[in-house]
Each structure stands twice: as C-alpha cells, then as structure tokens.
Scaffold this motif. Sequence first.
Motif, mmCIF file in Angstrom:
data_model
loop_
_atom_site.group_PDB
_atom_site.id
_atom_site.type_symbol
_atom_site.label_atom_id
_atom_site.label_comp_id
_atom_site.label_asym_id
_atom_site.label_seq_id
_atom_site.Cartn_x
_atom_site.Cartn_y
_atom_site.Cartn_z
ATOM 1 N N ILE A 177 4.385 -1.974 -3.493
ATOM 2 C CA ILE A 177 2.974 -2.365 -3.410
ATOM 3 C C ILE A 177 2.385 -2.270 -4.809
ATOM 4 O O ILE A 177 2.372 -1.196 -5.421
ATOM 5 C CB ILE A 177 2.197 -1.451 -2.448
ATOM 6 N N ARG A 179 -1.084 -2.692 -6.929
ATOM 7 C CA ARG A 179 -2.484 -2.703 -6.538
ATOM 8 C C ARG A 179 -3.425 -2.191 -7.626
ATOM 9 O O ARG A 179 -3.015 -1.524 -8.571
ATOM 10 C CB ARG A 179 -2.686 -1.855 -5.282
ATOM 11 N N SER A 180 -4.677 -2.553 -7.445
ATOM 12 C CA SER A 180 -5.795 -2.015 -8.215
ATOM 13 C C SER A 180 -6.912 -1.761 -7.227
ATOM 14 O O SER A 180 -6.949 -2.370 -6.144
ATOM 15 C CB SER A 180 -6.245 -3.018 -9.278
ATOM 16 N N VAL A 186 -8.118 -2.417 -0.283
ATOM 17 C CA VAL A 186 -6.736 -2.219 -0.719
ATOM 18 C C VAL A 186 -6.142 -0.963 -0.083
ATOM 19 O O VAL A 186 -4.955 -0.935 0.276
ATOM 20 C CB VAL A 186 -6.674 -2.148 -2.262
ATOM 21 N N THR A 190 -2.837 -0.953 2.148
ATOM 22 C CA THR A 190 -1.700 -0.128 1.751
ATOM 23 C C THR A 190 -1.207 0.728 2.908
ATOM 24 O O THR A 190 0.001 0.804 3.177
ATOM 25 C CB THR A 190 -2.083 0.778 0.569
ATOM 26 N N ASP A 208 0.123 1.531 -9.182
ATOM 27 C CA ASP A 208 -1.287 1.279 -9.462
ATOM 28 C C ASP A 208 -1.440 0.740 -10.881
ATOM 29 O O ASP A 208 -1.026 1.390 -11.851
ATOM 30 C CB ASP A 208 -2.102 2.566 -9.321
ATOM 31 N N SER A 219 1.741 -9.064 -11.950
ATOM 32 C CA SER A 219 1.278 -9.566 -10.661
ATOM 33 C C SER A 219 1.964 -10.882 -10.297
ATOM 34 O O SER A 219 2.009 -11.807 -11.110
ATOM 35 C CB SER A 219 -0.237 -9.776 -10.672
ATOM 36 N N ILE A 225 -4.914 -7.979 -7.741
ATOM 37 C CA ILE A 225 -5.190 -6.593 -7.388
ATOM 38 C C ILE A 225 -4.398 -6.071 -6.201
ATOM 39 O O ILE A 225 -4.455 -4.893 -5.893
ATOM 40 C CB ILE A 225 -6.686 -6.389 -7.107
ATOM 41 N N TYR A 226 -3.634 -6.944 -5.516
ATOM 42 C CA TYR A 226 -2.857 -6.451 -4.380
ATOM 43 C C TYR A 226 -1.719 -7.408 -4.080
ATOM 44 O O TYR A 226 -1.938 -8.595 -3.819
ATOM 45 C CB TYR A 226 -3.744 -6.310 -3.132
ATOM 46 N N SER A 227 -0.501 -6.869 -4.087
ATOM 47 C CA SER A 227 0.682 -7.649 -3.719
ATOM 48 C C SER A 227 1.691 -6.720 -3.073
ATOM 49 O O SER A 227 1.852 -5.565 -3.487
ATOM 50 C CB SER A 227 1.333 -8.294 -4.948
ATOM 51 N N ARG A 239 -4.664 -8.021 3.285
ATOM 52 C CA ARG A 239 -4.345 -7.058 4.344
ATOM 53 C C ARG A 239 -3.616 -7.711 5.514
ATOM 54 O O ARG A 239 -4.004 -8.782 5.985
ATOM 55 C CB ARG A 239 -5.642 -6.414 4.837
#
Length: 257
Positions: A177, A179-180, A186, A190, A208, A219, A225-227, A239
């Motif tokens: 994961i 993320r930021s 997020v 997660t 992070d 990324s 900010i999320y993968s 999500r």
Amino acid sequence: MENVQLIELDHELLEGTGSYCLRSKKNSEGYTNKNKWLMNRFEEGLKYVQLFENQKQVGFIEYTEAESSYRVVSADHYLVIHCLWVSVTGKGHGTTLIHKCLEDAQKLGKQGVVVVTNSETSWTPSKDIFLRNNFKIVDTAPFGFELLVHQFNDDSNSPYFPTNWDERLKPFNKLTILRSFQCPYVEIATNNVLEGANHLGIEAEIYDFNNRDELMKMSPTPYGIYSVIYKGQLIAFHRLTVHSVIKRLKQINSLHE
C-alpha cells in the motif's frame, strides 16, 4: 436570501473549524492525519477554501502550486486542484470555488490551473464541471485518468503525465500500500485492505510517502496518494470493501498458480 461566504483556512481556523471531509468523525485517525497534513502543507502555500451558505459548510476546494502538489503531473507554473466537493449541486457552488482558484492563479502569475479526474471513483473531482468552466483534456493515463487544464494563454507549455506507468508497478511483488494522508479516507481504505489480506493469510506492507519527490517517482497512477499493488498489478487507487479486496487478491493469485 442565501448568504454565501468563502473562508480560507489557516492554522488557527483549521484547529477551530476543521477540514471538510470526514468531519462527522473528528476523532478518527484519518481525520486527524488529514488535519496534520494540512498544517504542514500551509507552509508550502497550499490553499484550503471552505464555502459556507447561511453559516453552514457546504463545500470546499483544495489547491496548491504544482511543484508541491500531491498529484503525479508535470505542470510547472500552474496551480493543481487536489479536491473539489459540494454537498448540494445546482447552486453554482462548485463554479464559485473553481473561480476562486483561477483568480488566485492569476494573482500569482501562473500559466493556469490543472486537475486530475477519473470517472471510476468519487475520490477525484468530476470532470464535467471543469469542462463547463473552460478546462480542456490535455492528457490521459491508464485506469481512466484524465488531465484537464485551464490555460490563461494558448502559448503556455501544456502540463502532462509521465508515461512509464507499467514500469512503476514491476518492483512490487508483495502486497503493498502506497499512501499519503492528503485524503482522510486513506486510513479506512488501508484498513479494508489489511483485513482482506489477513483473511487470506497474505502479509501487506505500507509505504507512507514522505514528500512529493517520492510520490512522483513511485506512484503507479496520477492520483498519487493511494495505490494498492500485488504481484506487479494495481488492485486499487481508491477505497474497496473488504469483500472486494478478497475477491481481487484471489483473482491475482489464481493467475499466478
């Protein structure tokens, strides 16, 4: 008569009013992490503008200079919109917030404003309102991402996405994961992945992002900010429910049996 007001948050107002997203769960870890993230970004010039109607929060916009933004886009001398959200459509609130960003961009001498959209998720703004406000699509990326720009001068350099998306996925074989905390959801996303992975006995790693440079290099999508990546494949950039996580992990494992 409706009374509409724009209020730009600063450190003091953030502590009092708080951010907009997830405001119904102000004690949650996601909400707390978002506010901490905002506090640090204010020092970089990030703007977080809330729109109030009759003293009630009804929307917000978040934007910053491209050079410090949390979207994977090359757009020097532009502002980048991270988020745009209104609770009620049809009143022109979204356009009001966009115009605020455009005005700030002109005052700062920027070449324009950009935004990343994706019709597959509500985690990015809808492109329709930007097209109505004279933005145009200038680039695309895998998984349905589009880059829209409002340029003040047609001779300006056009922003663009990287092109090495497949290469960015290859280093991640283990469930990872990236993320930021630019988005408060997020944390929820997660936890859903961790629960789904635990159900299947799969270990997950969390990375992070510490800064924009890491995000720009690592990324696998423009929405930096999320993968969630597993065995070199992108599972999600927004999500998923626990059930969806389990289903997706099983599908990938079956392909590698």
